[in-house]
Each structure stands twice: as structure tokens, then as C-alpha cells.
Design a protein around this motif. Structure first.
Motif, PDB file in Angstrom:
ATOM      1  N   HIS A  89       0.802  -1.225   0.000  1.00 51.97           N
ATOM      2  CA  HIS A  89       0.000   0.000   0.000  1.00 51.97           C
ATOM      3  C   HIS A  89       0.839   1.281   0.000  1.00 51.97           C
ATOM      4  O   HIS A  89       0.263   2.372  -0.049  1.00 51.97           O
ATOM      5  CB  HIS A  89      -0.900   0.035   1.244  1.00 51.97           C
ATOM      6  N   GLY A  90       2.150   1.152   0.065  1.00 53.12           N
ATOM      7  CA  GLY A  90       3.001   2.321   0.271  1.00 53.12           C
ATOM      8  C   GLY A  90       2.781   3.456  -0.700  1.00 53.12           C
ATOM      9  O   GLY A  90       2.799   4.634  -0.308  1.00 53.12           O
ATOM     10  N   ASP A  91       2.531   3.147  -1.957  1.00 44.82           N
ATOM     11  CA  ASP A  91       2.344   4.195  -2.958  1.00 44.82           C
ATOM     12  C   ASP A  91       1.000   4.911  -2.808  1.00 44.82           C
ATOM     13  O   ASP A  91       0.789   5.963  -3.434  1.00 44.82           O
ATOM     14  CB  ASP A  91       2.441   3.600  -4.365  1.00 44.82           C
ATOM     15  N   ASP A  92       0.103   4.343  -2.000  1.00 41.88           N
ATOM     16  CA  ASP A  92      -1.228   4.927  -1.823  1.00 41.88           C
ATOM     17  C   ASP A  92      -1.432   5.512  -0.432  1.00 41.88           C
ATOM     18  O   ASP A  92      -2.514   6.013  -0.125  1.00 41.88           O
ATOM     19  CB  ASP A  92      -2.308   3.865  -2.064  1.00 41.88           C
ATOM     20  N   LEU A  93      -0.393   5.451   0.411  1.00 39.22           N
ATOM     21  CA  LEU A  93      -0.548   5.876   1.792  1.00 39.22           C
ATOM     22  C   LEU A  93      -0.330   7.375   1.956  1.00 39.22           C
ATOM     23  O   LEU A  93       0.626   7.948   1.423  1.00 39.22           O
ATOM     24  CB  LEU A  93       0.434   5.138   2.701  1.00 39.22           C
ATOM     25  N   ALA A  94      -1.219   7.977   2.749  1.00 37.64           N
ATOM     26  CA  ALA A  94      -1.030   9.381   3.137  1.00 37.64           C
ATOM     27  C   ALA A  94      -0.172   9.487   4.385  1.00 37.64           C
ATOM     28  O   ALA A  94       0.564  10.455   4.563  1.00 37.64           O
ATOM     29  CB  ALA A  94      -2.380  10.044   3.390  1.00 37.64           C
ATOM     30  N   GLY A  95      -0.267   8.485   5.271  1.00 37.71           N
ATOM     31  CA  GLY A  95       0.497   8.548   6.500  1.00 37.71           C
ATOM     32  C   GLY A  95       0.383   7.268   7.298  1.00 37.71           C
ATOM     33  O   GLY A  95      -0.484   6.421   7.050  1.00 37.71           O
ATOM     34  N   VAL A  96       1.291   7.133   8.264  1.00 35.30           N
ATOM     35  CA  VAL A  96       1.293   6.030   9.222  1.00 35.30           C
ATOM     36  C   VAL A  96       1.156   6.642  10.604  1.00 35.30           C
ATOM     37  O   VAL A  96       1.949   7.515  10.984  1.00 35.30           O
ATOM     38  CB  VAL A  96       2.598   5.210   9.130  1.00 35.30           C
ATOM     39  N   ILE A  97       0.143   6.212  11.362  1.00 35.24           N
ATOM     40  CA  ILE A  97      -0.116   6.801  12.668  1.00 35.24           C
ATOM     41  C   ILE A  97      -0.098   5.718  13.746  1.00 35.24           C
ATOM     42  O   ILE A  97      -0.563   4.605  13.522  1.00 35.24           O
ATOM     43  CB  ILE A  97      -1.460   7.561  12.684  1.00 35.24           C
ATOM     44  N   LEU A  98       0.458   6.044  14.909  1.00 36.49           N
ATOM     45  CA  LEU A  98       0.491   5.103  16.023  1.00 36.49           C
ATOM     46  C   LEU A  98       0.709   5.840  17.335  1.00 36.49           C
ATOM     47  O   LEU A  98       1.214   6.970  17.360  1.00 36.49           O
ATOM     48  CB  LEU A  98       1.609   4.070  15.846  1.00 36.49           C
ATOM     49  N   GLU A  99       0.298   5.186  18.412  1.00 37.12           N
ATOM     50  CA  GLU A  99       0.773   5.555  19.736  1.00 37.12           C
ATOM     51  C   GLU A  99       2.159   4.933  19.882  1.00 37.12           C
ATOM     52  O   GLU A  99       2.290   3.707  19.773  1.00 37.12           O
ATOM     53  CB  GLU A  99      -0.134   4.994  20.829  1.00 37.12           C
ATOM     54  N   PRO A 100       3.217   5.703  20.132  1.00 44.03           N
ATOM     55  CA  PRO A 100       4.542   5.094  20.228  1.00 44.03           C
ATOM     56  C   PRO A 100       4.630   4.078  21.363  1.00 44.03           C
ATOM     57  O   PRO A 100       5.383   3.105  21.270  1.00 44.03           O
ATOM     58  CB  PRO A 100       5.470   6.289  20.451  1.00 44.03           C
TER      59      PRO A 100
END
Length: 439
Positions: free
Chosen positions: A205-216
Motif C-alpha cells: 500500500h506504500g504508494d497509496d498511503l497518506a500517512g502512518v499513525i500510532l501511539e509510540p
């Protein structure tokens, strides 16, 4: 706690809840708040230091701390004095800017390694919403990648797979009815602490991703500590594809360190969301990060990203933040919280062992929780599914009856504040031993 038994001392609280239920869904402003009256109603009228007082005169040691914002203690004199002084100068201007706004933004930029510019808002949910909008504008993509067991607010963008049932692990699980199907479909869900699964998802999905979100450090399910391999994968994969990495530090920032969890983990995200402990209970939040991402918003933007809110940057919240951050730095609050948190965790773990009760104590610094029915340290949300929820609720009820307040939700957590002392620790462990013996 008062001399009256809890069941006899809740008549006024019951009346308040009945009154509220007629005009407020569930009788409280959120379903999670409504859990506070399971099984005993809790209508509060005062808070001071480490205690809450109900309308029935019941005094409780507070380990809930409003889901974590209260880091210095309720009604902290210096924070409240700073807010009162600001109110005297004006409650809301609603145009232009103020010196206070610039000063607090500068302080956040100096403290958090990832932050070059700041936009204030009013809640953690707003902060993550704005961060995702900035990321989508930057990349031109729609999809967001998030991790099971991480909570980032109530909005459709990310209220997916926070607490999925065991038979929906790995699938998109909307946490609310009424969510926009397209938002859910544009959410990629990956197990936390699984670098191989994350790399596979990025390849797909990398080419379609806007961002990666997480609680560290995900505290929405007690506590999951990130592994080094997982953190390395996060940084390398997002850097290689220019996909903004978003740290949701709404819980961790300022509670665990004035410099955020990111400083200790050695990973610098592109965007950071903060709230809760930064204002010691006053409503304030912010999204900060790389200059090029934040400059998409504002008066001279080129892409037209809208970040708005009548009460954003409210003087009361900013005054509380300025004073709270000053105290966190100058008074070495973290040393007290870390020492006390370790003592609670070790004491609880010893009690479980002494009583032969299957369970584990999880947490980090000033956060802890007991999870019954499991013993190994959890690494992913799958390790949390299946804990003994009913036993935890029984534990919470027993502790409430002895004067200790925390949410009976087995996936949540205890918090500590500067106002908690060794006497609170001793009382908690003595009473916990009694409750565990009954269990």
C-alpha cells in the motif's frame, strides 16, 4: 473514604445520574465516562490533589485522573493561578494572535524533537484529525495505516480496530456505527510490534498511503512497549517512501517525559499530536511537526489546508500549558512519577504471585494496570484479547469500596500524579491484597 459503605452513600449520586439520563445519553458525556457508575454511581463535586469527592461526601483516591491529563494533581495552585491571571486579561480574542500563543508554541518546539511549527486545537481527536489532513495534502493519497489496539480519537479516519474481537484480528473493525464506509475502507490495519507485517503492508500500500499513525507506547490497551526492530522498520519504511510518520503522543507526551516518548525511543516522527498532560486538566491540544507540513495551513499557504476552531489556542489552555510545562521541567516531576510507578507495579506483581493469581502488571513510568488471566508481557493487541474482563471489574469494585477510584474498563489504565505519595502507595497495596484475597 467515608465511614458509610459505598452502597449506602450513593443516594445523591444516583439521583444526579437519573436526572442526567433524562437529558444526556447514558447519563454522562461519553460511554467511557458512564462506566464510572458501574456498579456504583459517581457524581463528583470536588477534586483536590490526588482525591475526588462525590456529592455524597465520599472521598476517593483518584487513579483515573480524567484518562491521564492530571499530571501535577487536581487544582494545582500555580497552574490555576496562571489561568486566573490570564482570564483577567481576556477570555477569548478570536482574531490575530497573542504573545502567549507564540511563547507556548516556541516551548513545544524546543521540547519535542520532531516539532518545528505548531497548530493549537482543543482535543487529541482534533489533533489527529488535523495531522491526517496535513499528511493527505502533502502526499495526495487517501489511505492511512494504523495499528491494532491504538486509539487516535473518535473520528472516522482512525476509529478502526482499537478493540476488535478475537475473530476480527487483522481485519478492519469499525468501532462505531454511523462511520463513513469509505473512511474505513481507506484504513490499513497492521499488528503493533510486527515489523514483517508492517513491511509487507508498506510494500502493498506504500504508494497509496497518506500517512502512518500510532501511539509510540500504546496505552489504550494498558501498555505495549515497542521493540527496536519495529521502530527501525517504522522509520526506514516511511522515510524511503516519503510517507509522513505520525506519533500520537496525546497520552505519552509530558506524562512520560517533557520531551515526549519520541526522545527516549530515538525516532523522530514527521508529525506529533499532543494533549492531555500538557495542560493538567485544561482543554488544550496541538499538532506539530515538520515546517513544510505545517506550512500547508495558515494565511500564506499554497495548498489551502484548513485547520480551524473558534476556541483553538484558547488563553486559558495555553496559560495552563505554559505553567505545567515549566513545572514539569523545573521540579523534576518525572523522577517522582517514575519511582512511584515502579513501586506500584512491583508491589502489585508481588501480590499476584503471593496470592497465586494468574495475571500480569503492565505499564510505563506513571502508568500501570493489572491484567488478569495472562502472564507474558504483551507485545501486540492479540496478546491482550482474552484477558479476564470480569475479574478486573470485580477488582475495580473492591478497590472502589475501599476508597480507590479507577475506571472498571479492563483495557484502560491507572495514572499517577505529583500529588500521589508513598502513603497512597501503601494504602493501595494493603487494600489490593484484601481484594485479591477475596477474588
Amino acid at each position: 473514604m467515608t465511614d458509610d459503605s459505598t452502597s449506602d452513600a450513593t443516594s445523591r449520586s444516583e439521583a444526579v445520574f437519573e436526572r442526567a439520563r433524562a437529558v444526556v445519553p447514558g447519563g454522562a458525556q461519553t460511554g467511557l465516562r458512564a462506566q464510572a457508575h458501574d456498579p456504583y454511581p459517581a457524581a463528583f463535586e470536588r477534586a483536590s490533589g490526588a482525591t475526588l469527592t462525590t456529592v455524597d461526601g465520599e472521598t476517593l483516591t483518584d487513579y483515573h485522573l480524567a484518562f491521564g491529563p492530571i499530571v501535577l494533581g487536581h487544582g494545582h495552585d500555580e497552574v490555576d493561578a496562571a489561568v486566573k491571571a490570564t482570564i483577567d486579561e481576556g477570555v477569548l480574542f478570536g482574531a490575530g494572535t497573542t504573545e502567549l500563543e507564540a511563547e507556548v508554541a516556541e516551548r513545544l518546539a524546543n521540547l519535542l524533537p520532531s516539532v518545528e511549527m505548531v497548530n493549537f486545537c482543543n482535543s487529541g481527536s482534533e489533533a489527529t484529525y488535523h495531522a491526517i489532513r496535513l499528511a493527505r495534502a502533502h502526499t495526495g493519497n487517501d489511505k492511512i495505516l494504523k495499528f491494532e489496539g491504538c486509539y487516535h480519537g473518535w473520528h472516522d479516519y482512525v476509529d478502526v480496530s482499537v478493540y476488535p474481537p478475537a475473530d476480527e484480528l487483522g481485519a478492519r473493525h469499525p468501532e462505531s456505527e454511523g462511520m463513513l464506509p469509505a473512511a474505513v475502507e481507506n484504513t490499513v490495519v497492521v499488528p503493533f510490534n510486527d515489523p514483517e507485517a508492517f513491511r509487507a503492508a508498506m510494500a502493498e500500500h506504500g504508494d497509496d498511503l497518506a500517512g502512518v499513525i500510532l501511539e509510540p507506547i500504546p496505552h489504550s490497551v494498558g501498555c505495549l512497549h515497542p521493540t527496536g526492530d519495529f521502530l527501525d522498520a517504522l522509520e526506514s519504511e516511511t522515510d524511503a517512501r516519503d510517507v509522513p510518520l505520525i506519533f500520537d503522543e496525546v497520552i505519552t507526551a509530558f506524562r512520560h517525559s517533557p520531551r515526549g516518548a519520541q526522545a527516549g525511543l530515538g525516532v523522530t516522527p514527521d508529525l506529533t499530536c499532543v494533549a492531555k498532560a500538557m495542560g493538567n486538566g485544561y482543554p488544550v491540544a496541538a499538532v506539530g511537526g515538520r515546517r513544510d507540513l505545517l506550512e500547508q495551513a495558515g494565511g500564506n499557504n499554497t495548498s489551502g489546508v484548513v485547520i480551524s476552531g473558534t476556541y483553538s489556542g484558547h488563553p486559558t489552555g495555553l496559560a495552563a500549558t505554559r505553567e505545567t510545562l515549566r513545572l514539569l521541567e523545573e521540579e523534576d516531576v518525572q523522577a517522582h512519577l517514575t519511582r512511584l510507578g515502579r513501586a506500584y507495579r512491583e508491589g502489585l506483581a508481588d501480590l499476584l504471585e503471593d496470592r497465586g493469581i494468574e495475571g500480569r502488571v503492565v505499564g510505563h513510568r506513571s502508568i500501570f494496570s493489572v491484567q488478569f488471566g495472562a502472564t507474558d508481557e504483551p507485545r501486540t493487541y492479540a496478546d491482550v484479547v482474552g484477558i479476564d474482563e470480569e475479574r478486573f471489574r470485580e477488582f475495580a469494585v473492591g478497590m472502589r469500596e475501599r476508597g480507590h477510584f479507577f475506571t472498571p474498563n479492563p483495557y484502560k489504565r491507572h495514572h499517577l500524579s505529583l500529588a500521589h505519595t508513598d502513603d497512597h502507595l501503601r494504602e493501595y497495596l494493603e487494600d489490593a491484597d484484601e481484594v485479591l484475597a477475596e477474588l
